[in-house]
Design a protein around this motif. Structure first.
Motif, PDB file in Angstrom:
ATOM      1  N   PRO A   1      14.105  89.429   1.299  1.00 28.91           N
ATOM      2  CA  PRO A   1      14.466  90.725   1.892  1.00 28.91           C
ATOM      3  C   PRO A   1      15.199  90.606   3.213  1.00 28.91           C
ATOM      4  O   PRO A   1      15.812  91.572   3.664  1.00 28.91           O
ATOM      5  CB  PRO A   1      13.106  91.406   2.074  1.00 28.91           C
ATOM      6  N   ASP A   2      15.168  89.410   3.835  1.00 25.30           N
ATOM      7  CA  ASP A   2      15.786  89.258   5.145  1.00 25.30           C
ATOM      8  C   ASP A   2      17.253  88.861   5.051  1.00 25.30           C
ATOM      9  O   ASP A   2      17.880  88.559   6.061  1.00 25.30           O
ATOM     10  CB  ASP A   2      15.027  88.197   5.959  1.00 25.30           C
ATOM     11  N   ARG A   3      17.813  88.854   3.860  1.00 26.92           N
ATOM     12  CA  ARG A   3      19.195  88.391   3.749  1.00 26.92           C
ATOM     13  C   ARG A   3      20.019  89.321   2.862  1.00 26.92           C
ATOM     14  O   ARG A   3      19.499  89.939   1.928  1.00 26.92           O
ATOM     15  CB  ARG A   3      19.232  86.959   3.234  1.00 26.92           C
ATOM     16  N   GLU A   4      21.305  89.404   3.193  1.00 28.69           N
ATOM     17  CA  GLU A   4      22.252  90.167   2.383  1.00 28.69           C
ATOM     18  C   GLU A   4      23.111  89.185   1.601  1.00 28.69           C
ATOM     19  O   GLU A   4      23.474  88.124   2.110  1.00 28.69           O
ATOM     20  CB  GLU A   4      23.141  91.031   3.279  1.00 28.69           C
ATOM     21  N   ASP A   5      23.431  89.541   0.370  1.00 27.45           N
ATOM     22  CA  ASP A   5      24.259  88.692  -0.472  1.00 27.45           C
ATOM     23  C   ASP A   5      25.660  89.286  -0.568  1.00 27.45           C
ATOM     24  O   ASP A   5      25.830  90.397  -1.088  1.00 27.45           O
ATOM     25  CB  ASP A   5      23.647  88.557  -1.864  1.00 27.45           C
ATOM     26  N   TRP A   6      26.656  88.544  -0.084  1.00 32.40           N
ATOM     27  CA  TRP A   6      28.030  89.019  -0.071  1.00 32.40           C
ATOM     28  C   TRP A   6      28.908  88.113  -0.916  1.00 32.40           C
ATOM     29  O   TRP A   6      28.619  86.921  -1.086  1.00 32.40           O
ATOM     30  CB  TRP A   6      28.568  89.072   1.360  1.00 32.40           C
ATOM     31  N   ILE A   7      30.006  88.680  -1.402  1.00 30.37           N
ATOM     32  CA  ILE A   7      30.994  87.950  -2.188  1.00 30.37           C
ATOM     33  C   ILE A   7      32.349  88.142  -1.527  1.00 30.37           C
ATOM     34  O   ILE A   7      32.741  89.266  -1.201  1.00 30.37           O
ATOM     35  CB  ILE A   7      31.030  88.476  -3.636  1.00 30.37           C
ATOM     36  N   SER A   8      33.072  87.046  -1.323  1.00 30.39           N
ATOM     37  CA  SER A   8      34.403  87.120  -0.721  1.00 30.39           C
ATOM     38  C   SER A   8      35.429  87.496  -1.785  1.00 30.39           C
ATOM     39  O   SER A   8      35.395  86.984  -2.915  1.00 30.39           O
ATOM     40  CB  SER A   8      34.773  85.779  -0.090  1.00 30.39           C
ATOM     41  N   LEU A   9      36.376  88.357  -1.416  1.00 32.91           N
ATOM     42  CA  LEU A   9      37.402  88.831  -2.343  1.00 32.91           C
ATOM     43  C   LEU A   9      38.809  88.399  -1.926  1.00 32.91           C
ATOM     44  O   LEU A   9      39.787  89.053  -2.285  1.00 32.91           O
ATOM     45  CB  LEU A   9      37.342  90.355  -2.456  1.00 32.91           C
ATOM     46  N   ASP A  10      38.927  87.304  -1.208  1.00 25.97           N
ATOM     47  CA  ASP A  10      40.229  86.789  -0.780  1.00 25.97           C
ATOM     48  C   ASP A  10      40.528  85.525  -1.574  1.00 25.97           C
ATOM     49  O   ASP A  10      39.919  84.475  -1.346  1.00 25.97           O
ATOM     50  CB  ASP A  10      40.207  86.492   0.723  1.00 25.97           C
ATOM     51  N   THR A  11      41.459  85.594  -2.520  1.00 19.81           N
ATOM     52  CA  THR A  11      41.746  84.448  -3.374  1.00 19.81           C
ATOM     53  C   THR A  11      42.436  83.301  -2.636  1.00 19.81           C
ATOM     54  O   THR A  11      42.501  82.190  -3.153  1.00 19.81           O
ATOM     55  CB  THR A  11      42.634  84.864  -4.563  1.00 19.81           C
TER      56      THR A  11
END
Length: 327
Positions: A139-149
């Motif tokens: 719960p202490d972390r956010e999961d992000w995805i990069s969208l820059d190819t």
């Protein structure tokens, strides 16, 4: 211990080491021990897995909510206002990933955008990150995805220049953007077979910056073509490429296969721009022709490699290797 500018830490010697120092055959400086303290790769991203290969974002990212995607390179985003205030007006943001992204760009999903450096640009924002649909158990972390190819190439270039990619120990970066046959590939690497000095122009005067002198006999140097592929699609820890049919990607594999069959060296490095990845495979259900070409490339001797990334609103870090192969 004071860190010197441009140097990196070595976990074995407890000292700072120059990234430009020539490495031995194992990828470590002569006379030093290989670092063995990093834990194995795991889907949850072990803190010790960091490579030091990091690309920060130029400015502070602004939170928002994805609304729509009118075309491949344009999104509409509702910006978050200051705490305690209503959401702002919808804005247009450039999308630097032309992939389908249908499982990621869902209305209402949280995103992060960056202000364009040119205030007169048609799209005043760039969409950098999207929240992962697979929420972490932590719960202490956010999961992000990069969208820059383009970002994987910048990470790999940094790793190659500093000798931080063990997959390419003994190889050095000659240049980026190399044309062979009917395609342009991301990187040209070379390694010495014999000693001596040679002007790099002798390797290929059309493709190399003049005046650079490196060790090795031109007739005794191996060359390797490296193609980097950005991956964002993940299903239960399995990263899949491509997320849409890619004739260009298939052509890259076919030409790399021909190069290896003629006695050359070639590799494909799939970089997953997210952390929740155990392995990377060809998406045979999406593009069976690409999957078949990848299998033929592996059989011919093309090296197929994988890495994943740790992504947060400050930047993107390249993490350790993950298995990669056909679908």
């Amino acid at each position: 211990m004071t860190r010197r500018p441009g140097w990196r830490a070595c976990c074995c010697t407890r000292s700072w080491r120059s990234p430009t120092r020539r490495s031995g055959p194992s990828g470590t400086p002569p006379g030093s021990r290989k670092c063995v303290s990093s834990p194995p790769v795991g889907a949850e991203g072990d803190p010790g897995e960091g490579t030091g290969i990091h690309v920060p974002f130029a400015g502070k990212l602004r939170p928002g909510v994805f609304l729509a995607r009118p075309n491949r390179f344009l999104c509409r985003v509702l910006l978050d206002g200051p705490p305690g205030t209503p959401m702002g007006d919808p804005v247009e943001a450039h999308l630097p990933d032309p992939g389908r992204l249908k499982e990621l760009l869902v209305p209402g999903r949280r995103v992060r955008v960056e202000a364009a450096p040119n205030p007169n640009r048609r799209t005043p924002w760039t969409l950098r990150l999207v929240e992962s649909p697979h929420r972490s158990d932590r719960p202490d972390r956010e999961d992000w995805i990069s969208l820059d190819t383009t970002l994987p190439n910048r990470l790999v270039a940094q790793g190659l220049k500093e000798g931080l990619l063990e997959e390419f120990a003994g190889w050095e970066l000659v240049r980026a953007e190399v044309t062979r046959g009917g395609s342009r590939f991301d990187f040209l690497l070379a390694r010495d077979v014999d000693s001596g000095e040679v002007d790099r122009r002798e390797l290929d005067p059309r493709k190399v910056d003049p005046g650079e002198v490196v060790s090795g006999d031109a007739a005794s140097r191996d060359e390797l073509l490296l193609e980097v592929k950005s991956v964002t699609l993940v299903e239960e820890g399995l990263a899949l490429f491509p997320d849409a049919v890619t004739a260009r990607g298939r052509r890259h594999l076919e030409e790399l296969t021909e190069i290896v069959q003629e006695g050359g060296h070639a590799a494909v490095l799939f970089v997953a721009q997210r952390e929740d990845v155990r392995e990377i495979r060809a998406a045979a259900a999406i593009d069976p022709a690409f999957a078949r070409a990848l299998e033929k490339a592996i059989q011919a001797g093309v090296r197929v490699l994988g890495r994943r990334c740790r992504v947060d609103p400050q930047g993107v870090e390249l993490l350790g290797p993950v298995p990669a192969g056909p679908g």
